[in-house]
Write a protein that holds these residues in place. Structure first.
Motif, PDB file in Angstrom:
ATOM      1  N   ASP A 566       2.134  13.156  46.416  1.00 14.69           N
ATOM      2  CA  ASP A 566       3.342  13.753  45.979  1.00 14.69           C
ATOM      3  C   ASP A 566       3.781  14.757  47.203  1.00 14.69           C
ATOM      4  O   ASP A 566       2.955  15.595  47.761  1.00 14.69           O
ATOM      5  N   GLY A 567       4.701  14.598  47.982  1.00 15.38           N
ATOM      6  CA  GLY A 567       5.403  15.193  49.311  1.00 15.38           C
ATOM      7  C   GLY A 567       5.526  16.792  48.919  1.00 15.38           C
ATOM      8  O   GLY A 567       5.273  17.456  49.658  1.00 15.38           O
ATOM      9  N   ALA A 568       5.740  17.308  47.522  1.00 15.22           N
ATOM     10  CA  ALA A 568       6.104  18.772  47.326  1.00 15.22           C
ATOM     11  C   ALA A 568       4.750  19.222  47.007  1.00 15.22           C
ATOM     12  O   ALA A 568       4.471  20.339  47.557  1.00 15.22           O
ATOM     13  N   THR A 569       3.736  18.849  46.229  1.00 12.45           N
ATOM     14  CA  THR A 569       2.617  19.305  46.039  1.00 12.45           C
ATOM     15  C   THR A 569       1.507  18.867  46.839  1.00 12.45           C
ATOM     16  O   THR A 569       0.381  19.622  46.707  1.00 12.45           O
ATOM     17  N   GLY A 570       1.435  17.836  47.373  1.00  9.81           N
ATOM     18  CA  GLY A 570       0.142  17.121  48.080  1.00  9.81           C
ATOM     19  C   GLY A 570      -0.778  16.409  47.327  1.00  9.81           C
ATOM     20  O   GLY A 570      -1.637  16.062  47.954  1.00  9.81           O
ATOM     21  N   GLN A 571      -0.577  16.657  46.033  1.00  8.49           N
ATOM     22  CA  GLN A 571      -1.500  15.947  45.025  1.00  8.49           C
ATOM     23  C   GLN A 571      -1.536  14.490  45.082  1.00  8.49           C
ATOM     24  O   GLN A 571      -0.573  13.984  45.298  1.00  8.49           O
ATOM     25  N   GLU A 572      -2.711  13.762  44.983  1.00  7.85           N
ATOM     26  CA  GLU A 572      -2.929  12.300  45.181  1.00  7.85           C
ATOM     27  C   GLU A 572      -1.982  12.024  43.810  1.00  7.85           C
ATOM     28  O   GLU A 572      -2.311  12.449  42.805  1.00  7.85           O
ATOM     29  N   ASN A 573      -1.269  10.859  43.961  1.00  7.06           N
ATOM     30  CA  ASN A 573      -0.749   9.850  42.929  1.00  7.06           C
ATOM     31  C   ASN A 573      -1.565   8.796  42.700  1.00  7.06           C
ATOM     32  O   ASN A 573      -1.335   7.853  43.490  1.00  7.06           O
ATOM     33  N   THR A 574      -2.334   8.729  41.583  1.00  2.99           N
ATOM     34  CA  THR A 574      -3.306   7.530  41.620  1.00  2.99           C
ATOM     35  C   THR A 574      -2.349   6.360  40.943  1.00  2.99           C
ATOM     36  O   THR A 574      -3.014   5.127  41.243  1.00  2.99           O
ATOM     37  N   ASP A 577       3.468   5.631  40.645  1.00  2.00           N
ATOM     38  CA  ASP A 577       4.573   5.581  40.200  1.00  2.00           C
ATOM     39  C   ASP A 577       5.293   7.028  40.564  1.00  2.00           C
ATOM     40  O   ASP A 577       4.753   8.258  40.454  1.00  2.00           O
ATOM     41  N   PHE A 578       6.587   7.005  41.005  1.00  2.00           N
ATOM     42  CA  PHE A 578       7.364   7.960  41.684  1.00  2.00           C
ATOM     43  C   PHE A 578       8.748   8.087  40.879  1.00  2.00           C
ATOM     44  O   PHE A 578       9.267   7.124  40.552  1.00  2.00           O
ATOM     45  N   ARG A 579       9.419   9.276  40.405  1.00  2.35           N
ATOM     46  CA  ARG A 579      10.488   9.624  39.850  1.00  2.35           C
ATOM     47  C   ARG A 579      11.673   9.888  41.006  1.00  2.35           C
ATOM     48  O   ARG A 579      11.394  10.323  42.070  1.00  2.35           O
ATOM     49  N   VAL A 580      12.746   9.761  40.440  1.00  2.00           N
ATOM     50  CA  VAL A 580      14.027   9.863  41.115  1.00  2.00           C
ATOM     51  C   VAL A 580      13.998  11.319  41.780  1.00  2.00           C
ATOM     52  O   VAL A 580      13.566  12.222  40.803  1.00  2.00           O
ATOM     53  N   GLY A 581      13.977  11.768  42.956  1.00  2.00           N
ATOM     54  CA  GLY A 581      14.058  13.065  43.495  1.00  2.00           C
ATOM     55  C   GLY A 581      12.689  13.402  44.170  1.00  2.00           C
ATOM     56  O   GLY A 581      12.347  14.258  44.997  1.00  2.00           O
ATOM     57  N   GLU A 582      11.624  12.535  43.607  1.00  2.00           N
ATOM     58  CA  GLU A 582      10.263  12.815  44.353  1.00  2.00           C
ATOM     59  C   GLU A 582       9.993  11.958  45.767  1.00  2.00           C
ATOM     60  O   GLU A 582      10.772  11.228  46.089  1.00  2.00           O
ATOM     61  N   ASN A 583       9.170  12.587  46.472  1.00  2.00           N
ATOM     62  CA  ASN A 583       8.900  12.494  47.951  1.00  2.00           C
ATOM     63  C   ASN A 583       7.558  11.601  48.187  1.00  2.00           C
ATOM     64  O   ASN A 583       6.596  12.270  48.247  1.00  2.00           O
ATOM     65  N   PRO A 584       7.497  10.392  48.113  1.00  2.00           N
ATOM     66  CA  PRO A 584       6.308   9.640  48.168  1.00  2.00           C
ATOM     67  C   PRO A 584       5.679   9.874  49.741  1.00  2.00           C
ATOM     68  O   PRO A 584       6.571   9.607  50.380  1.00  2.00           O
ATOM     69  N   VAL A 585       4.302  10.279  49.807  1.00  2.00           N
ATOM     70  CA  VAL A 585       3.631  10.276  51.051  1.00  2.00           C
ATOM     71  C   VAL A 585       2.693   9.050  51.055  1.00  2.00           C
ATOM     72  O   VAL A 585       1.919   8.979  49.962  1.00  2.00           O
ATOM     73  N   ILE A 586       2.587   8.341  52.106  1.00  2.00           N
ATOM     74  CA  ILE A 586       1.791   7.169  52.145  1.00  2.00           C
ATOM     75  C   ILE A 586       0.731   7.300  53.313  1.00  2.00           C
ATOM     76  O   ILE A 586       1.100   7.557  54.473  1.00  2.00           O
ATOM     77  N   ALA A 640       3.992   7.396  55.826  1.00  2.00           N
ATOM     78  CA  ALA A 640       5.195   8.017  55.280  1.00  2.00           C
ATOM     79  C   ALA A 640       4.847   9.417  54.860  1.00  2.00           C
ATOM     80  O   ALA A 640       4.118   9.806  54.388  1.00  2.00           O
ATOM     81  N   TYR A 641       5.937  10.336  55.618  1.00  2.00           N
ATOM     82  CA  TYR A 641       5.560  11.953  55.528  1.00  2.00           C
ATOM     83  C   TYR A 641       6.317  12.445  54.358  1.00  2.00           C
ATOM     84  O   TYR A 641       7.287  11.933  53.770  1.00  2.00           O
ATOM     85  N   SER A 642       5.811  13.532  54.326  1.00  2.00           N
ATOM     86  CA  SER A 642       6.481  14.638  53.393  1.00  2.00           C
ATOM     87  C   SER A 642       7.745  15.144  54.096  1.00  2.00           C
ATOM     88  O   SER A 642       7.774  15.324  55.525  1.00  2.00           O
ATOM     89  N   LEU A 643       8.669  15.534  53.273  1.00  2.00           N
ATOM     90  CA  LEU A 643      10.200  15.842  53.880  1.00  2.00           C
ATOM     91  C   LEU A 643       9.914  17.248  54.696  1.00  2.00           C
ATOM     92  O   LEU A 643      10.704  17.399  55.576  1.00  2.00           O
ATOM     93  N   ASP A 644       8.829  17.993  54.048  1.00  2.00           N
ATOM     94  CA  ASP A 644       8.626  19.340  54.526  1.00  2.00           C
ATOM     95  C   ASP A 644       7.861  19.443  55.848  1.00  2.00           C
ATOM     96  O   ASP A 644       7.873  20.377  56.426  1.00  2.00           O
ATOM     97  N   GLU A 645       7.091  18.341  56.120  1.00  2.00           N
ATOM     98  CA  GLU A 645       6.139  18.483  57.260  1.00  2.00           C
ATOM     99  C   GLU A 645       6.696  17.840  58.463  1.00  2.00           C
ATOM    100  O   GLU A 645       7.568  17.316  58.594  1.00  2.00           O
ATOM    101  N   GLU A 646       6.005  18.464  59.507  1.00  2.00           N
ATOM    102  CA  GLU A 646       6.574  17.897  60.916  1.00  2.00           C
ATOM    103  C   GLU A 646       5.976  16.810  61.075  1.00  2.00           C
ATOM    104  O   GLU A 646       4.838  16.472  60.869  1.00  2.00           O
TER     105      GLU A 646
END
Length: 717
Positions: A566-574, A577-586, A640-646
């Protein structure tokens, strides 16, 4: 111990339920892995069996874990103790059990022969544990060296594990089968090949594994189904085994269950006596079975001959091979009989046609329905159907049947009872037999007998299907190829050259284009697998992804991993599944085994487009050497990066919007050389990309080393 991988359910250091800290991975299985963990509260070591993530939501697999948990009621030092099932916040299901520190008996088997004295000690220890299970009507059914552990290497401290396919023999209890034949072929009792199991089956398996460890090698099971069946019918060779172990093994492993020790209590009595004949009392002496098959006991005896049926006999000896004699009705005598002139008994209503159907079919209760001429026949059918767990719905009536009709019908039932499944349909004196058997001799003998003559005045036809105890994997593969409309469908539990046993489940993984495809596959497999349990663990994909699957080149999977965060928390999504508004990091995980070649990473979007994450115009160098840099071991590569990271030039970041929701596929292709001669556009159609990829794979033989994928699902909050 087994080395951990990035995609494992747990990693060393993880803490479960705020209590159990993972220390090591003990082993991997087809559907589950086992870890060693330690309680942070008490310091106690435990073993944790966890279902792999792809099976944690499947009820058919969950019931196996629940089955093991229920065995916790058995309390004995020789039986592993289970605690309870738990589910993590990510949905993974795991089972707590005692940790047994010591080698498995399978390891001892590989090290060479064990002493007869040690095996006698081992037999007593394991026998005591199994007696505790049998006393609760639990039969293990899968005893083999790999599920007996010697605590501290001591045979006197052996512990039986893995009750996942144990059978509860209490009335009404279900049989749960794990991911292997219920009783591995090398150690299974002969009757298990026909699906019959009781406590004596465990006695056989224990004897067989003791003999294997005495010799230091596994039994030879045979190279084909016929050899397996034949070998199981032969006594095990114990000619080189010293006494009293030889007598013990001979009595434990007799092919006929009636000639074995009849309970673990008898085994233990023999051991306690030092292996003397006095170990068993008169009531437990094992004797040879009678040469002739005993007749089934009935609650109501056959009636004496009456005026109505002066000879309740077929005119031939009882038995499958006996010859039949016909009753001939001539002229006026026959007419008089059919008119009821000679009937001095009670009169029942006349019916026409005079029909009777008696059946013992697969997966259905036995049943007799129709008309019978007297209460004696009615009672005889009640007894036979009750013995089969079935029911009777017959009406007393008169009709155009021969005087010996009821005795003739009962003779037919006696003859066809040797079939696995059968049906007898009668219309007056004309009958039809259909059935199936796995015994070729039974099929040919019955067919020859009833093709020539039927008992008494009966006549008719017979059709016996010869079935196999084993189901070849090729037969299942034909069905899978027919229904594979969205990529390959795989048999998870490869049964090997022998095939699936009578109780083996058929486990299928893969992807399908819709629920209709899944239902069709289920029906086709049910028709093919002869009553075996079928579990389809297939993900339903969208039409675009299924279309692309048909163009993708064939390539093996690898240890390259794909993880989501999860791009906002950095927690792994096992779950992916992602919801509208969430930022997938790959992240793509390059394993320690990969140091050369090129990685291409693309997203096949639900909208029908492909987004190339690596390489792309801003990030052209996709060689493994460049991606690794100076790092060794397993290396994560962010694609695929977090919206907040460089992020570097060419780095892509995105958030889920509501315009196109569903399943997207992440593709990771490891190639020997650059996948394409020219850079692909950052975005293109999925079909165009798949066609180009297929052509490139054909041009460059050996170009693609592996192809790995993972599904990313987007949905509304």
């Amino acid at each position: 111990m087994t080395d951990p991988r990035p995609g494992d359910a747990f990693q060393p250091g993880d803490v479960l339920n705020n209590t159990y800290r993972i220390e090591a991975l003990l082993g991997r299985g087809g559907t589950s892995d086992v870890y060693r963990a330690r309680s942070e509260i008490s310091g106690r070591l435990v073993a944790i069996k966890v279902l792999k993530s792809e099976f944690s939501g499947n009820d058919d697999y969950l019931v196996l874990m629940t089955r093991e948990e229920e065995i916790r009621e058995i309390r004995h030092d020789a039986i592993v103790r289970y605690s309870e099932n738990h589910r993590t916040a990510e949905g993974l299901v795991y089972l707590l059990m005692d940790f047994i520190d010591g080698p498995g008996l399978d390891k001892k088997l590989k090290e060479g022969p064990m002493a007869a004295e040690d095996l006698l000690v081992l037999c007593k220890r394991v026998g005591e544990g199994l007696k505790a299970a049998h006393d609760r009507s639990i039969v293990h059914r899968d005893l083999s060296p790999d599920n007996i552990i010697l605590r501290d290497g001591d045979p006197a401290q052996a512990v039986v594990i893995d009750f996942g396919i144990a059978k509860d023999t209490n009335p009404g209890a279900e049989t749960i089968v794990g991911n292997e034949f219920a009783g591995k072929y090398a150690y299974a009792a002969p009757e298990q090949l026909s699906g019959n199991t009781d406590a004596r089956s465990d006695i056989y398996s224990l004897g067989a594994l003791l003999l294997a460890n005495f010799r230091g090698k596994s039994p030879e099971v045979g190279a084909n189904p016929m050899e397996v069946v034949q070998k199981k019918n032969d006594p095990l060779d114990t000619s080189d085994v010293p006494e009293p172990l030889k007598t013990l093994l001979d009595r434990m492993t007799a092919p006929d269950p009636a000639q074995r020790f009849q309970s673990m209590s008898e085994v233990l009595a023999f051991l306690d006596s030092g292996g003397t004949e006095e170990a068993l009392g008169d009531e437990t002496i094992i004797v040879a079975p009678p040469k002739a098959k005993p007749q089934p006991t009935t609650a109501v005896p056959d009636p004496a001959p009456s005026a109505k049926t002066p000879a309740k006999s077929t005119g031939r000896p009882t038995g499958l091979i006996a010859a039949a004699a016909a009753v001939v009705l001539i002229g006026g005598a026959a007419a008089a009989f059919f008119a009821g002139v000679f009937d001095s008994g009670p009169r029942f209503p006349a019916v026409s046609p005079y029909t009777l159907d008696i059946e013992n079919l697969e997966d259905l209760p036995a049943m007799a329905s129709g008309f019978v001429p007297d209460p004696e026949m009615q009672n005889a059918l009640v007894n036979r159907m009750s013995a089969l767990g079935g029911d009777v719905d017959v009406t007393l009536a008169t009709g155009r049947i021969a005087p010996s009709w009821d005795a003739d019908v009962l003779q037919v039932l006696e003859d066809i009872s040797v079939l696995d499944h059968w049906q007898l349909s009668l219309d007056g004196n004309l009958g039809t037999i259909t059935g199936s058997t796995s015994d070729a001799d039974v099929a040919s003998t019955l067919t020859a007998l009833y093709s020539e003559t039927w008992p008494g005045a009966l006549s008719g036809s017979i059709e016996i299907a010869l079935t196999s105890l084993f189901l070849e994997a090729a037969a299942v593969e034909q069905v899978l190829e027919q229904f594979a409309d969205c990529g390959p469908l795989i048999q998870v539990n490869d049964p090997g050259p022998v095939g699936y046993g009578p109780e083996d489940p058929v486990l299928i993984k893969g992807t399908l284009s819709g629920d209709a495809s899944r239902a069709g596959l289920q029906d086709a497999l049910d028709d093919t697998t002869d009553g075996r349990t079928v579990v389809i663990d297939a993900e339903i994909m969208n039409p675009t992804l299924c279309l692309v699957e048909n163009f993708l080149p064939e390539a093996p999977s690898s240890e390259i991993g794909i993880t989501f965060r999860d791009g906002a928390t950095g927690q792994e999504n096992t779950t992916g599944d992602f919801r509208v508004g969430e930022n997938p990091v790959i992240d793509v995980i390059i394993p320690d085994s990969v140091y050369t070649g090129y990685l291409s990473v693309s997203v096949l979007d639900v909208s029908g487009n492909v987004f190339h994450l690596l390489p792309n115009i801003g990030r052209a160098d996709n060689s493994v050497n460049t991606l690794r840099g100076s790092e060794i071991g397993a290396v994560p590569v962010r694609v695929a990066y977090s919206l907040d990271e460089e992020r570097p030039e060419g780095g892509i970041a995105f958030a889920v919007d509501g315009s196109s929701l569903g399943k997207s596929k992440i593709l990771v292709i490891h190639s020997e050389a650059p996948l394409f001669r020219q850079m692909r556009p950052t975005t293109e159609s999925a079909v165009g990309y798949a066609e180009a990829l297929s052509l490139r794979a054909e041009e460059g033989q050996g170009l693609i080393r592996s192809l790995d994928s993972r599904i990313l699902t987007t949905s509304q909050p």
